[in-house]
Scaffold this motif. Structure first.
Motif, PDB file in Angstrom:
ATOM      1  N   ALA A 247       7.974  62.998 -25.151  1.00 58.90           N
ATOM      2  CA  ALA A 247       8.839  64.321 -24.496  1.00 58.90           C
ATOM      3  C   ALA A 247       7.731  65.009 -24.519  1.00 58.90           C
ATOM      4  O   ALA A 247       7.748  65.959 -23.587  1.00 58.90           O
ATOM      5  N   ARG A 250       5.449  64.349 -21.621  1.00 60.81           N
ATOM      6  CA  ARG A 250       5.840  64.619 -20.182  1.00 60.81           C
ATOM      7  C   ARG A 250       5.831  66.047 -19.631  1.00 60.81           C
ATOM      8  O   ARG A 250       5.782  66.302 -18.524  1.00 60.81           O
ATOM      9  N   ILE A 251       5.984  67.035 -20.764  1.00 63.01           N
ATOM     10  CA  ILE A 251       5.923  68.466 -20.374  1.00 63.01           C
ATOM     11  C   ILE A 251       4.739  69.206 -20.517  1.00 63.01           C
ATOM     12  O   ILE A 251       4.539  70.384 -20.664  1.00 63.01           O
ATOM     13  N   SER A 252       3.699  68.302 -20.731  1.00 61.47           N
ATOM     14  CA  SER A 252       2.228  69.134 -21.203  1.00 61.47           C
ATOM     15  C   SER A 252       1.488  69.376 -19.955  1.00 61.47           C
ATOM     16  O   SER A 252       0.501  70.146 -20.101  1.00 61.47           O
ATOM     17  N   GLY A 253       1.774  68.709 -18.676  1.00 62.29           N
ATOM     18  CA  GLY A 253       0.999  69.190 -17.528  1.00 62.29           C
ATOM     19  C   GLY A 253      -0.113  68.001 -17.175  1.00 62.29           C
ATOM     20  O   GLY A 253      -0.655  68.292 -16.096  1.00 62.29           O
ATOM     21  N   SER A 352      15.525  64.836 -23.612  1.00 59.74           N
ATOM     22  CA  SER A 352      15.793  65.412 -24.942  1.00 59.74           C
ATOM     23  C   SER A 352      16.694  64.592 -25.728  1.00 59.74           C
ATOM     24  O   SER A 352      16.854  64.773 -26.952  1.00 59.74           O
ATOM     25  N   ASP A 380      10.999  58.693 -18.146  1.00 58.60           N
ATOM     26  CA  ASP A 380      12.013  59.518 -17.163  1.00 58.60           C
ATOM     27  C   ASP A 380      13.223  58.987 -18.102  1.00 58.60           C
ATOM     28  O   ASP A 380      14.306  58.972 -17.464  1.00 58.60           O
TER      29      ASP A 380
END
Length: 464
Positions: A247, A250-253, A352, A380
């Motif tokens: 998680a 995934r949102i770290s860039g 989440s 995903d």
């Protein structure tokens, strides 16, 4: 009371042969059995088709549909026959309409970043052909080397790279489809943006052959990324901690191309299958890939892995080592399935909720005394728990059924779906109301009736 048939199988076959290519109709019992059943999916006593039509072209498909309409016979579309949910197995007395010999790559246009293919083209073959021109086809289901583009469209197949490049639906520009009434229509096109009319292209993708027969597919191609791709692995004490690391990544860039999770049971099975020793770590494994890596992204990735208790981190830029890692992930299925009965499931969760679902699966297995092998495309939110039982037990044990039902209900309660990428087929077609709700369930049946009023296209698959 006696009934009197208006026609015989001989009448049907004679009509069918008059409408399709001379060599297209197959009625040999051994071939019928081969194409009517998939391993572990259907029993010996049901599902034998009347005939197989090995379509050579669109005219053969239209001819088979004409016979089906005349005699009210089910048509079962089939290509590479790799479905795991009884999408393409025979229906008693049906015509299996195979497009596997319609396997030509009609065009690769680097200038337009697309390819045009027939439905029988194998996913991996298209990718290799595109790579010779500096492009690639992104979707890579676990069956990449054996599944067809037509089948991928039918089921909206996903795969390991979905985290970065999306599923099949995100990589299709247009289709040619033969409808149940024989008309050939074109939906979508060659442009990257399309806003005219209702989006019928997306309606056919994932429809499992229930709305029409796909005869041509226009797919997106992407340029092979510049830079050095990096692959590696890390181990975590639990699948929950692995999911929490995923998680964050995934949102770290960083833009990972692959974030694949394998629990301790699965790692141990791979060790037995491949004669490795990864299970010595007694932990869950994460396999990751970044297509265009920099020193900055690698440093950030390692920091995130260690922050979430990741250990035994290894990274490689060697192409052969990377190929071996990818093959190890693909070997997961034969490793887990070997020597035992199995059902591999396919749920997808909001990102989440992936960690809570991992907790739930572990708790459920302990509660019911079941050994569950959990893996999936963690990037995903796609989870593939595999439930097993002894090979000498023919029937599915009640505890297995109980566990599957519990996992489905939990997935829906967490806002997920019980079919992430394997489709619905006949395995889950009774869950439409539970997942979609009664209003959408009813609308689905109205759409089916509009496109296929005689209900000859793959009946009882997708929706019941």
């Amino acid at each position: 009371m006696a009934t009197f048939a208006a026609f015989s199988n001989t009448d049907i076959l004679q009509d069918l042969r008059s409408r399709v290519s001379a060599s297209a109709v197959v009625t040999d019992p051994a071939e019928l059995k081969k194409y009517s059943y998939s391993e572990n999916m259907t029993g010996e006593g049901a599902g034998l088709a009347l005939a197989i039509v090995e379509a050579q072209n669109t005219a053969d498909i239209q001819g088979a549909l004409a016979t089906a309409r005349k005699y009210h016979i089910p048509i079962v579309p089939q290509s590479a026959h790799t479905s795991t949910v009884i999408v393409a197995d025979g229906i008693p007395g049906s015509i299996i309409l195979s497009t596997i010999t319609m396997n030509h790559i009609l065009e690769i246009s680097k200038a337009d970043s697309l390819a045009v293919v027939e439905p029988g083209v194998i996913n991996g073959d298209l990718d290799q052909a595109a790579r010779k021109q500096g492009m690639f086809y992104a979707p890579d289901p676990g069956s990449k080397l054996i599944s067809s583009i037509g089948g991928n469209v039918s089921t909206n197949a996903g795969g390991m790279s979905t985290v970065r490049y999306g599923a099949t639906k995100d990589n299709i520009l247009g289709l040619k489809v033969v409808l149940a009434d024989g008309r050939e229509i074109k939906v979508g096109g060659r442009t990257l943006k399309q806003a005219f009319g209702y989006d019928l292209t997306q309606l056919f993708i994932g429809s499992e052959g229930t709305l029409g027969i796909v005869v041509e597919i226009t797919v997106k191609l992407l340029p092979i990324p510049l830079g050095t791709p990096v692959m590696g692995m890390a181990f975590f004490p639990t699948m929950t901690q692995l999911a929490e690391a995923v998680a964050a990544i995934r949102i770290s860039g960083i833009g990972p191309t692959m974030l694949e999770a394998l629990d301790g049971n699965t790692v141990a099975a791979l060790d037995t299958y491949r004669h490795t020793h990864y299970a010595d770590n007694n932990e869950s494994m994460l396999i990751f890939r970044i297509d265009s890596s920099t020193a900055e992204t690698e440093a950030l990735l390692e920091k995130m892995l260690t922050t979430h208790q990741g250990t035994h981190i290894s990274v490689t830029t060697d192409p052969q080592a990377q190929a071996d890692l990818q093959q190890m992930r693909r070997d997961m299925l034969p490793a887990v399935f070997a020597g035992q009965n199995h059902i591999m499931e396919d749920m997808a969760l909001p990102l989440s909720q992936l960690a809570p679902m991992m907790d739930y699966i572990a708790e459920l297995g302990a509660q019911l005394g079941l050994k569950i092998y959990t893996a999936g495309h963690a990037g995903d939110g796609n989870v593939h728990p595999t439930l097993v039982w002894p090979a000498d037990e023919k029937d599915v044990p009640p505890k297995i059924v109980e566990a599957l039902q519990a996992m489905f209900h939990k997935t829906l309660a967490l806002g997920g779906t019980i079919s992430g990428e394997h489709a619905v087929g006949m395995i889950k077609n009774q869950w439409n109301n539970a997942e979609l709700g009664p209003d959408v369930d009813y609308l689905q049946h109205q759409i089916k009736a509009l496109f296929d009023p005689m209900n000859i296209l793959n009946p009882k698959r997708k929706i019941n």
